[in-house]
Scaffold this motif. Structure first.
Motif, PDB file in Angstrom:
ATOM      1  N   CYS A 259       0.583   5.647  -0.305  1.00 11.21           N
ATOM      2  CA  CYS A 259       1.910   5.153  -0.674  1.00 11.21           C
ATOM      3  C   CYS A 259       2.993   5.970   0.019  1.00 11.21           C
ATOM      4  O   CYS A 259       2.724   7.026   0.597  1.00 11.21           O
ATOM      5  CB  CYS A 259       2.098   5.178  -2.194  1.00 11.21           C
ATOM      6  SG  CYS A 259       1.606   6.712  -3.005  1.00 11.21           S
ATOM      7  N   ALA A 260       4.222   5.465  -0.057  1.00  9.61           N
ATOM      8  CA  ALA A 260       5.367   6.094   0.612  1.00  9.61           C
ATOM      9  C   ALA A 260       5.993   7.141  -0.300  1.00  9.61           C
ATOM     10  O   ALA A 260       7.091   6.948  -0.834  1.00  9.61           O
ATOM     11  CB  ALA A 260       6.388   5.036   1.011  1.00  9.61           C
TER      12      ALA A 260
ATOM     13  N   SER B  74       1.497   0.528   3.895  1.00 14.52           N
ATOM     14  CA  SER B  74       2.205   1.659   4.493  1.00 14.52           C
ATOM     15  C   SER B  74       2.040   1.634   6.013  1.00 14.52           C
ATOM     16  O   SER B  74       1.071   1.071   6.531  1.00 14.52           O
ATOM     17  CB  SER B  74       1.665   2.975   3.927  1.00 14.52           C
ATOM     18  OG  SER B  74       1.982   3.089   2.554  1.00 14.52           O
TER      19      SER B  74
ATOM     20  N   GLN C  71      -0.574   6.885   9.307  1.00 14.27           N
ATOM     21  CA  GLN C  71      -1.844   7.008   8.592  1.00 14.27           C
ATOM     22  C   GLN C  71      -2.974   7.402   9.541  1.00 14.27           C
ATOM     23  O   GLN C  71      -3.781   8.286   9.233  1.00 14.27           O
ATOM     24  CB  GLN C  71      -2.201   5.690   7.902  1.00 14.27           C
ATOM     25  CG  GLN C  71      -1.296   5.317   6.750  1.00 14.27           C
ATOM     26  CD  GLN C  71      -1.807   4.079   6.043  1.00 14.27           C
ATOM     27  OE1 GLN C  71      -2.860   4.099   5.425  1.00 14.27           O
ATOM     28  NE2 GLN C  71      -1.062   2.995   6.135  1.00 14.27           N
TER      29      GLN C  71
ATOM     30  N   GLY D 125      -4.300   0.969   2.072  1.00 17.52           N
ATOM     31  CA  GLY D 125      -4.077   1.847   3.212  1.00 17.52           C
ATOM     32  C   GLY D 125      -5.225   1.767   4.199  1.00 17.52           C
ATOM     33  O   GLY D 125      -6.276   1.159   3.940  1.00 17.52           O
TER      34      GLY D 125
ATOM     35  N   LYS E 284       1.635  -2.776  -4.916  1.00 17.34           N
ATOM     36  CA  LYS E 284       1.903  -2.215  -3.592  1.00 17.34           C
ATOM     37  C   LYS E 284       2.068  -3.343  -2.570  1.00 17.34           C
ATOM     38  O   LYS E 284       2.983  -3.324  -1.736  1.00 17.34           O
ATOM     39  CB  LYS E 284       0.758  -1.291  -3.190  1.00 17.34           C
ATOM     40  CG  LYS E 284       0.788  -0.815  -1.738  1.00 17.34           C
ATOM     41  CD  LYS E 284       1.935   0.126  -1.453  1.00 17.34           C
ATOM     42  CE  LYS E 284       1.796   0.698  -0.043  1.00 17.34           C
ATOM     43  NZ  LYS E 284       2.983   1.477   0.361  1.00 17.34           N
TER      44      LYS E 284
ATOM     45  N   GLN F 217       7.086   6.520  -5.040  1.00 15.58           N
ATOM     46  CA  GLN F 217       6.664   5.122  -4.984  1.00 15.58           C
ATOM     47  C   GLN F 217       5.379   4.918  -5.775  1.00 15.58           C
ATOM     48  O   GLN F 217       5.229   3.955  -6.535  1.00 15.58           O
ATOM     49  CB  GLN F 217       6.440   4.658  -3.549  1.00 15.58           C
ATOM     50  CG  GLN F 217       6.144   3.158  -3.489  1.00 15.58           C
ATOM     51  CD  GLN F 217       5.576   2.691  -2.166  1.00 15.58           C
ATOM     52  OE1 GLN F 217       4.714   3.344  -1.590  1.00 15.58           O
ATOM     53  NE2 GLN F 217       6.053   1.549  -1.684  1.00 15.58           N
TER      54      GLN F 217
ATOM     55  N   ARG G 128       6.791  10.458   4.447  1.00 19.38           N
ATOM     56  CA  ARG G 128       6.543   9.501   3.369  1.00 19.38           C
ATOM     57  C   ARG G 128       5.060   9.172   3.243  1.00 19.38           C
ATOM     58  O   ARG G 128       4.637   8.022   3.227  1.00 19.38           O
ATOM     59  CB  ARG G 128       7.343   8.203   3.558  1.00 19.38           C
ATOM     60  CG  ARG G 128       8.824   8.366   3.827  1.00 19.38           C
ATOM     61  CD  ARG G 128       9.508   9.349   2.900  1.00 19.38           C
ATOM     62  NE  ARG G 128       9.411   8.980   1.501  1.00 19.38           N
ATOM     63  CZ  ARG G 128       9.246   9.867   0.514  1.00 19.38           C
ATOM     64  NH1 ARG G 128       9.109  11.156   0.776  1.00 19.38           N
ATOM     65  NH2 ARG G 128       9.186   9.462  -0.725  1.00 19.38           N
ATOM     66  N   LEU G 129       4.239  10.219   3.171  1.00 18.20           N
ATOM     67  CA  LEU G 129       2.798  10.052   3.008  1.00 18.20           C
ATOM     68  C   LEU G 129       2.358  10.686   1.702  1.00 18.20           C
ATOM     69  O   LEU G 129       2.549  11.884   1.478  1.00 18.20           O
ATOM     70  CB  LEU G 129       2.048  10.709   4.172  1.00 18.20           C
ATOM     71  CG  LEU G 129       1.936   9.890   5.458  1.00 18.20           C
ATOM     72  CD1 LEU G 129       1.374  10.739   6.586  1.00 18.20           C
ATOM     73  CD2 LEU G 129       1.064   8.658   5.242  1.00 18.20           C
TER      74      LEU G 129
ATOM     75  N   ASP H 223       5.764  -3.606  -0.400  1.00 17.71           N
ATOM     76  CA  ASP H 223       5.965  -3.465   1.046  1.00 17.71           C
ATOM     77  C   ASP H 223       4.732  -3.834   1.860  1.00 17.71           C
ATOM     78  O   ASP H 223       4.589  -3.407   3.003  1.00 17.71           O
ATOM     79  CB  ASP H 223       6.419  -2.045   1.395  1.00 17.71           C
ATOM     80  CG  ASP H 223       5.421  -0.984   0.945  1.00 17.71           C
ATOM     81  OD1 ASP H 223       4.329  -1.350   0.458  1.00 17.71           O
ATOM     82  OD2 ASP H 223       5.720   0.214   1.094  1.00 17.71           O
TER      83      ASP H 223
END
Length: 503
Positions: free
Chosen positions: A202-203, A375, A380, A174, A368, A207, A350-351, A372
């Motif tokens: 992460c989402a 994130s 963020q 991240g 991770k 996740q 989705r944080l 995807d």
């Protein structure tokens, strides 16, 4: 013998409708029922229109596998277009695998999987919520409280100062801005001992749990201990990773972590690699994990090379007791701390984040990256600015006061209009457990009556893990009092009290 033709004589202007005022094509490949008119009217080139029409005919089953197509010359004559255009379209579709062409055998429809029968769409059930006039499902905040102005101000500031490299591919852990902000924030408000290098964004916690489960499986874990009552989607995440579940009984002091050593000894072929806990506010019963049971869980993890997964899903909201610090501080090398903005801000962001032990940083971050890559950056950066500016703290304080008032109104209404109902689990969080006296209607019947009255809620039994409740267990309902907006909350409470009055 001559082939029958569907276009009587030459088509004017290479197939264009004689009525040029319409701007439409009416040429058909009669034997194949190809209509190029709408595609041409939409601006598609002649070859592209023919390719699209043929693809569609194969996809919907009108041209079955093995069907022999007209020669390029014959189809060109039927459509009133140049033979070369048909040859090029056939060649393109053959290259894509739609058609098959052999020297001397002509062009046929290639073998493909049979199309799905019409009228049988695929249903995606994950994440679906039942609906009704009054939504009292646990697990969501009041979405009308989302701090739109503060979020917008933070987004503008974050965009103004973000370096150009922030918008490139980055670390799967991240953005460093958010990891720094969270490291300081979590140390201050939850007592978490970590640093930016051990935080992963992460989402959503789901996740994060999936990534962590895969890493544990790689390390030889076969099972994870879970609280007897918990969130069903989390159990599905663990099962999807190939992990078995070992339920831990619950009482007023939380999960029976003193039984972890006994569970480790059973079924040695499936090693117990972790325990998933909600220690600050057990979901959904509301119990806080007693100090000696926290210590027992950490001791088990040290002695059995295991991990404690701490789901701190609503750690911001405490009302009638001193905030409980995170378990993670007892042993950052054995406790994975999981937090989320789903309750304090909104689930749609989705944080979420994991504070990982050193040994798990690389395997979890690797997964991770495969899942995807990373994130989304803008959210963020905005969240980091929201935290460092102090706007997030102010928002959480407002929400805490708002939800405490909601809880107090619910408790007062139940005390007055349904005094036979025992209300528990309300010292923290966004939901309450309503325990009905013996002799009340069964939980399933109560939930059915609620639905008929427009109330959406669940019975406590829905959260059970791996076994059924005792036959003499009191029927209980789990009520999320945070979800309805202010204008709808009084009506929701009235409907709930009416349901309980006749339960």
């Amino acid at each position: 013998m001559s082939r029958p033709r569907t276009t009587p004589g030459p088509v004017p202007d290479a197939g264009r409708d004689a009525d040029r005022g319409t701007g439409r094509w009416t040429a058909f490949g009669g034997d194949l029922h190809l209509d190029l008119g709408e595609r041409r009217a939409a601006g598609a080139g002649l070859r592209a229109a023919l390719e699209d029409a043929l693809r569609e005919a194969v996809q919907d089953g009108r041209l079955a596998p093995g069907t022999r197509l007209p020669s390029s010359r014959a189809l060109g004559e039927d459509l009133g277009i140049a033979r070369n255009t048909v040859v090029e379209a056939y060649g393109q579709l053959t290259a894509e695998g739609w058609l098959s062409s052999r020297q001397g055998s002509g062009t046929t429809v290639a073998e493909r999987a049979a199309p799905r029968p019409a009228g049988r769409p695929v249903e995606v059930r994950a994440g679906r919520r039942p609906t009704g006039r009054h939504d009292l499902l646990a697990g969501r905040p009041d979405l009308s409280l989302f701090p739109r102005s503060a979020w917008l101000a933070s987004a503008r500031r974050a965009l103004a100062v973000a370096p150009h490299e922030a918008f490139d591919y980055g670390s799967p852990l991240g953005r460093i801005e958010l990891r720094r902000a969270l490291s300081d924030h979590l140390a201050r408000v939850r007592g978490v001992r970590t640093d930016p290098g051990r935080l992963l964004i992460c989402a959503g916690f789901g996740q994060g749990l999936g990534l962590l489960s895969a890493a544990l499986r790689e390390r030889g874990a076969g099972r994870v201990a879970v609280e007897a009552y918990g969130l069903p989607p989390q159990r599905e995440v663990l099962r999807a990773a190939g992990l078995g579940l070992a339920p831990l009984p619950l009482d007023c002091s939380g999960a029976r972590t003193d039984l972890l050593a006994e569970l480790s000894g059973a079924r040695r072929a499936e090693r117990l690699g972790a325990v998933l806990l909600t220690p600050a506010h057990q979901f959904p019963t509301g119990a806080a994990l007693a100090a000696e049971r926290r210590a027992a869980a950490v001791r088990w993890a040290r002695e059995h090379d295991g991990y404690v997964i701490e789901d701190d899903y609503d750690g911001e909201f405490r009302y009638d007791r001193q905030p409980l610090g995170a378990m993670q501080a007892l042993d950052p090398d054995r406790v994975v701390y999981g937090g989320t903005a789903a309750k304090s801000l909104a689930p749609g962001l989705r944080l979420a984040w994991l504070a990982l032990p050193d040994e798990l940083v690389e395997p979890v971050a690797r997964r991770k990256a495969l899942t995807d890559t990373m994130s989304p950056v803008l959210d963020q950066l905005t969240f980091a600015e929201l935290i460092t500016s102090g706007r997030y703290d102010r928002h959480v304080r407002r929400c805490r006061l708002h939800y405490r008032r909601r809880r107090d109104r619910l408790v007062a209404a139940l005390a007055e209009r349904a005094p036979h109902v025992k209300v528990t689990g309300i010292a923290a969080g966004l939901h309450a457990v309503l325990e009905l006296p013996p002799g009340s209607a069964p939980e399933a019947e109560l939930v059915g009556r609620a639905r008929a009255a427009g109330l959406v809620l669940t019975g406590l039994g829905w959260y059970l893990t791996g076994h059924t409740a005792a036959p003499d267990a009191a029927p209980s309902l789990v009520v999320g009092y945070a979800t309805p907006p202010d204008h709808a909350f009084p009506a929701a409470v009235d409907a709930l009290c009416e349901l309980l009055r006749t339960a």
